[in-house]
Design an enzyme around this catalytic site. Structure first.
Site, PDB file in Angstrom:
ATOM      1  CB  ALA A 205       1.228 -13.391  -7.009  1.00 60.63           C
ATOM      2  CD  GLU A 224       9.686  -1.241  -1.628  1.00 63.73           C
ATOM      3  OE1 GLU A 224      10.242  -2.332  -1.390  1.00 63.73           O
ATOM      4  OE2 GLU A 224      10.320  -0.220  -1.942  1.00 63.73           O
ATOM      5  CB  CYS A 258       8.520  -7.497   3.177  1.00 57.30           C
ATOM      6  SG  CYS A 258       9.008  -5.905   3.852  1.00 57.30           S
TER       7      CYS A 258
HETATM    8  P1  NAD Z   1      -1.353  -9.178  -1.287  1.00 61.57           P
HETATM    9  O1  NAD Z   1      -0.522  -8.954  -2.490  1.00 61.57           O
HETATM   10  O2  NAD Z   1      -2.267 -10.344  -1.272  1.00 61.57           O
HETATM   11  O3  NAD Z   1      -2.283  -7.927  -0.998  1.00 61.57           O
HETATM   12  C1  NAD Z   1      -1.743  -6.623  -0.824  1.00 61.57           C
HETATM   13  C2  NAD Z   1      -2.777  -5.596  -1.256  1.00 61.57           C
HETATM   14  O4  NAD Z   1      -2.975  -5.676  -2.667  1.00 61.57           O
HETATM   15  C3  NAD Z   1      -4.164  -5.779  -0.650  1.00 61.57           C
HETATM   16  O5  NAD Z   1      -4.687  -4.498  -0.382  1.00 61.57           O
HETATM   17  C4  NAD Z   1      -4.929  -6.484  -1.762  1.00 61.57           C
HETATM   18  O6  NAD Z   1      -6.325  -6.286  -1.691  1.00 61.57           O
HETATM   19  C5  NAD Z   1      -4.339  -5.843  -3.002  1.00 61.57           C
HETATM   20  N1  NAD Z   1      -4.361  -6.659  -4.224  1.00 61.57           N
HETATM   21  C6  NAD Z   1      -4.281  -8.011  -4.325  1.00 61.57           C
HETATM   22  N2  NAD Z   1      -4.250  -8.386  -5.621  1.00 61.57           N
HETATM   23  C7  NAD Z   1      -4.276  -7.235  -6.365  1.00 61.57           C
HETATM   24  C8  NAD Z   1      -4.244  -6.962  -7.759  1.00 61.57           C
HETATM   25  N3  NAD Z   1      -4.169  -7.940  -8.660  1.00 61.57           N
HETATM   26  N4  NAD Z   1      -4.265  -5.671  -8.163  1.00 61.57           N
HETATM   27  C9  NAD Z   1      -4.316  -4.667  -7.262  1.00 61.57           C
HETATM   28  N5  NAD Z   1      -4.375  -4.871  -5.931  1.00 61.57           N
HETATM   29  C10 NAD Z   1      -4.339  -6.140  -5.469  1.00 61.57           C
HETATM   30  O7  NAD Z   1      -0.308  -9.198  -0.085  1.00 61.57           O
HETATM   31  P2  NAD Z   1      -0.585  -9.435   1.462  1.00 61.57           P
HETATM   32  O8  NAD Z   1      -0.875 -10.898   1.632  1.00 61.57           O
HETATM   33  O9  NAD Z   1      -1.534  -8.422   1.979  1.00 61.57           O
HETATM   34  O10 NAD Z   1       0.845  -9.091   2.101  1.00 61.57           O
HETATM   35  C11 NAD Z   1       1.851 -10.031   2.245  1.00 61.57           C
HETATM   36  C12 NAD Z   1       2.909  -9.835   1.173  1.00 61.57           C
HETATM   37  O11 NAD Z   1       3.360  -8.478   1.153  1.00 61.57           O
HETATM   38  C13 NAD Z   1       4.156 -10.663   1.427  1.00 61.57           C
HETATM   39  O12 NAD Z   1       4.616 -11.241   0.227  1.00 61.57           O
HETATM   40  C14 NAD Z   1       5.171  -9.643   1.906  1.00 61.57           C
HETATM   41  O13 NAD Z   1       6.504 -10.010   1.719  1.00 61.57           O
HETATM   42  C15 NAD Z   1       4.781  -8.436   1.136  1.00 61.57           C
HETATM   43  N6  NAD Z   1       5.271  -7.221   1.787  1.00 61.57           N
HETATM   44  C16 NAD Z   1       6.295  -6.534   1.223  1.00 61.57           C
HETATM   45  C17 NAD Z   1       6.820  -5.405   1.831  1.00 61.57           C
HETATM   46  C18 NAD Z   1       7.972  -4.646   1.220  1.00 61.57           C
HETATM   47  O14 NAD Z   1       8.194  -3.506   1.599  1.00 61.57           O
HETATM   48  N7  NAD Z   1       8.714  -5.199   0.295  1.00 61.57           N
HETATM   49  C19 NAD Z   1       6.282  -4.977   3.042  1.00 61.57           C
HETATM   50  C20 NAD Z   1       5.226  -5.702   3.605  1.00 61.57           C
HETATM   51  C21 NAD Z   1       4.727  -6.813   2.961  1.00 61.57           C
END
Ligand code: NAD
Length: 450
Positions: A205, A224, A258
Site C-alpha cells: 500500500a 521492495e 517479507c
Molecule cells: P509500511 O509500508 O507501513 O512502512 C514502511 C516505511 O514507509 C516506514 O518508514 C513508514 O513510515 C514509511 N511510509 C508509510 N507510508 C508511506 C508513504 N505513503 N510514503 C512514504 N513513506 C511511507 O511497512 P511496515 O509495516 O514498516 O513493514 C511491513 C511491510 O514491509 C510488509 O508488507 C513486508 O512484507 C514489507 N517488507 C518487504 C521487504 C522486501 O524486501 N520485499 C522486506 C521487509 C518488509
C-alpha cells in the site's frame, strides 16, 4: 514532534526521539545535495569509506543489536546476526565494480556506456530488519556516488539513528543523514523535488502511494514490497528432514519477514504427517523477551501488527479452520502471540489470501500438481516461493511459480550477491548484487568521434 519507541516485549516505552520537521527535512536534503558534488568524484575513497563503516559496525555489534532487540523484539543473537549481516553487505558492496563499457570502437567513433549517480537518494525502511534493510540501501547508493537521506520506521528508529551516528565520522559531512519521522516525513521525502531516486522497503500500500506521489516527477523507484510466499511440499518430500527448515522459514523473526513462508501446500498423502511434525515443533518453540537467553521467537514488533495477527487467526477460526498449535495471545505484558498452525482453510480465508506478517501459518492440502501451481499463483503478490521434494521434480514445478526468487528444499537464503526482486505487487526493481548497485545510477552514453 516526538516519537515514543515501545519495547514490544514489555509494552513500555524504551525511548523517545525527536522527529524531523518538514523544514528540517528540506535543509537536510539541501545539504545532502551540496555534499554530492564532492562525494561523487572519488570511487576509491567511497570504497574505503564503506569498508571503514563495516568495521565500525562489527566493532559495535553488541550496542546496535541490543537496540534492535529492544525496539523490534527479535532474540539478541539474531539481532547480532542482523548487524553482522549488514556489515557483510557493506564489505561486499565495497568490492563491486562500476564499469565503463566500450560498446563500439572503430576508425570513426568510440562509444562508451557510463553509470552516473542521481544525487540525493531518499531511502525509507520498515521495522522488521531496521539495520539490515538500511544497509541494503545505504551501501550501494553511496558506492554509486549518491548521498543518502534515510528515514527509518517510526516503530524502530533507535538502531538506525545509532548507526547513522556511528558512520558519520567516517563519511564527509552530510553524505548520510538519518531523519526520524512518521509516514508524513516519508511522503515529504518522496515528494522532494531535489531527490530523483527513492529506495523503499515496506508494504505494498505504501509502495503504491509512493508511485503516485512521485509520478509527476518520474522519479526512479526501487520498491521492495509485501509477499505471500507459498511453499509446496511434494509427495516425495522427506518430512523429518524438512520440518525444522520449514519451521524457521515461516516463523523466524516471528513471521515478520517479507520473504517468509506464508502458506504451505502439502500433498494430501503427506498432510497429516507434516501437520503433526510442525505442530510439535511449534509447541516446543521458546517464545519470550529477546534479551533473555535461549529465546527462539520474540513478540510481534508493534501493537497494530499484533492486533492484525489476532484478527486473522480469529477470522480463520470463524471460517472453520482447525487450530492445531497455538491460536492465542500470551497473557502478560508485550505483544506475544503463540506460534500458530491452522489447517482446513479455504484459499479465500484471510490468513491464506492476505500477508499475515506474523507467527500464524496455514497448511493446505492439495491433490495434483496443476492444481497446486494454480493455487500458489492465485495471488497479487510474487516475491518468492519454494518447492520441497526430489530436487529435479521440485525444480520442474518451481519453474511455473510466479515469483522473483525460487528456492528448492529451502526458503529465505538471502545473499548479498543474489538479486532480490518481487514480481507483481511485490515490487519494482531489484536489490543486491551488481543489479541492485546499477539501480542507484543512470546510464549515460558517451560517443566520441575520432
Ligand atoms: P509500511 O509500508 O507501513 O512502512 C514502511 C516505511 O514507509 C516506514 O518508514 C513508514 O513510515 C514509511 N511510509 C508509510 N507510508 C508511506 C508513504 N505513503 N510514503 C512514504 N513513506 C511511507 O511497512 P511496515 O509495516 O514498516 O513493514 C511491513 C511491510 O514491509 C510488509 O508488507 C513486508 O512484507 C514489507 N517488507 C518487504 C521487504 C522486501 O524486501 N520485499 C522486506 C521487509 C518488509
Amino acid at each position: 514532534m516526538s516519537i515514543t519507541v515501545i519495547n514490544p516485549a514489555t509494552g513500555a516505552s524504551c525511548d523517545t526521539v525527536k522527529a524531523v520537521s518538514p523544514e528540517e527535512l528540506n535543509a537536510v536534503v539541501e545539504r545532502a545535495a551540496r555534499a554530492f558534488i564532492g562525494w561523487k568524484t572519488d570511487l576509491a575513497a567511497r570504497r574505503s569509506a564503506l569498508l571503514a563503516c563495516a568495521e565500525k559496525m562489527r566493532a559495535n555489534v553488541h550496542m546496535l543489536a541490543r537496540l534492535v532487540t529492544q525496539e523490534q523484539g527479535k532474540p539478541l543473537p539474531k539481532a547480532e546476526r542482523e548487524v553482522m549481516g549488514a556489515a557483510r553487505w557493506f564489505e561486499y558492496t565495497a568490492g563491486l565494480e562500476i564499469p565503463v563499457e566500450v560498446i563500439h570502437d572503430d576508425a570513426a567513433i568510440r562509444a562508451e556506456v557510463h553509470r552516473k549517480p542521481f544525487g540525493v537518494v531518499g531511502a525509507i525502511t520498515p521495522w522488521n530488519y531496521p539495520v539490515m534493510i538500511a544497509a541494503w540501501k545505504i551501501a550501494p547508493a553511496l558506492l554509486a556516488g549518491n548521498t543518502v537521506v534515510l528515514k527509518p520506521s517510526p516503530f524502530t528508529p533507535l538502531a538506525t539513528i545509532a548507526l547513522g551516528d556511528l558512520l558519520k565520522p567516517l563519511l564527509p559531512e552530510d553524505v548520510l543523514t538519518v531523519v526520524p519521522g512518521g509516514d508524513d516525513i516519508g511522503v515529504a521525502l518522496t515528494a522532494h523535488a531535489a531527490i530523483r531516486k527513492i529506495s523503499f522497503t515496506g508494504s505494498t500500500a505504501a509502495g503504491q502511494s509512493i508511485a503516485r506521489t512521485t509520478a509527476g516527477q518520474l522519479k526512479r523507484l526501487t520498491l521492495e514490497l509485501g509477499g505471500n510466499d507459498a511453499a509446496i511440499v511434494l509427495p516425495d518430500a522427506n518430512i523429518d528432514a524438512i520440518t525444522e527448515k520449514l519451521f524457521w522459514a515461516a516463523f523466524d523473526n516471528s513471521g515478520q519477514i517479507c520473504a517468509a513462508v506464508k502458506r504451505v501446500y502439502v500433498h494430501e498423502s503427506q498432510h497429516d504427517r507434516l501437520v503433526e511434525a510442525l505442530a510439535a515443533r511449534l509447541d516446543a518453540a521458546i517464545v519470550g523477551d529477546g534479551l533473555e537467553q535461549g529465546v527462539e521467537l520474540g513478540p510481534l514488533t508493534n501493537k497494530p501488527q499484533f492486533e492484525r495477527v489476532v484478527a486473522l487467526v480469529e477470522d480463520a477460526r470463524a471460517r472453520g479452520g482447525e487450530i492445531v498449535a497455538g491460536g492465542s495471545k500470551i497473557d502478560g505484558p508485550g505483544y506475544f502471540f503463540r506460534p500458530t498452525l491452522v489447517t482446513g482453510l479455504a484459499d479465500d480465508a484471510r490468513l491464506v489470501a492476505e500477508e499475515q506478517f506474523g507467527p500464524a501459518l496455514p497448511v493446505l492440502s492439495y491433490r495434483d500438481e496443476d492444481e497446486v501451481i494454480a493455487r500458489a499463483n492465485d495471488t497479487n503478490f510474487g516475491l518468492s516461493g519454494s518447492v520441497w521434494g526430489t530436487p529435479e521434480r521440485a525444480a520442474e514445478i518451481g519453474e511455473h511459480l510466479q515469483c522473483g526468487t525460487l528456492w528448492i528444499n529451502q526458503h529465505m537464503t538471502i545473499l548479498p550477491h543474489a538479486p532480490l526482486a518481487g514480481t507483481k505487487l511485490s515490487g519494482v526493481g531489484v536489490e543486491n548484487g551488481p543489479w541492485g548497485l546499477a539501480a542507484y545510477s543512470e546510464i549515460r552514453t558517451v560517443n566520441i568521434a575520432h
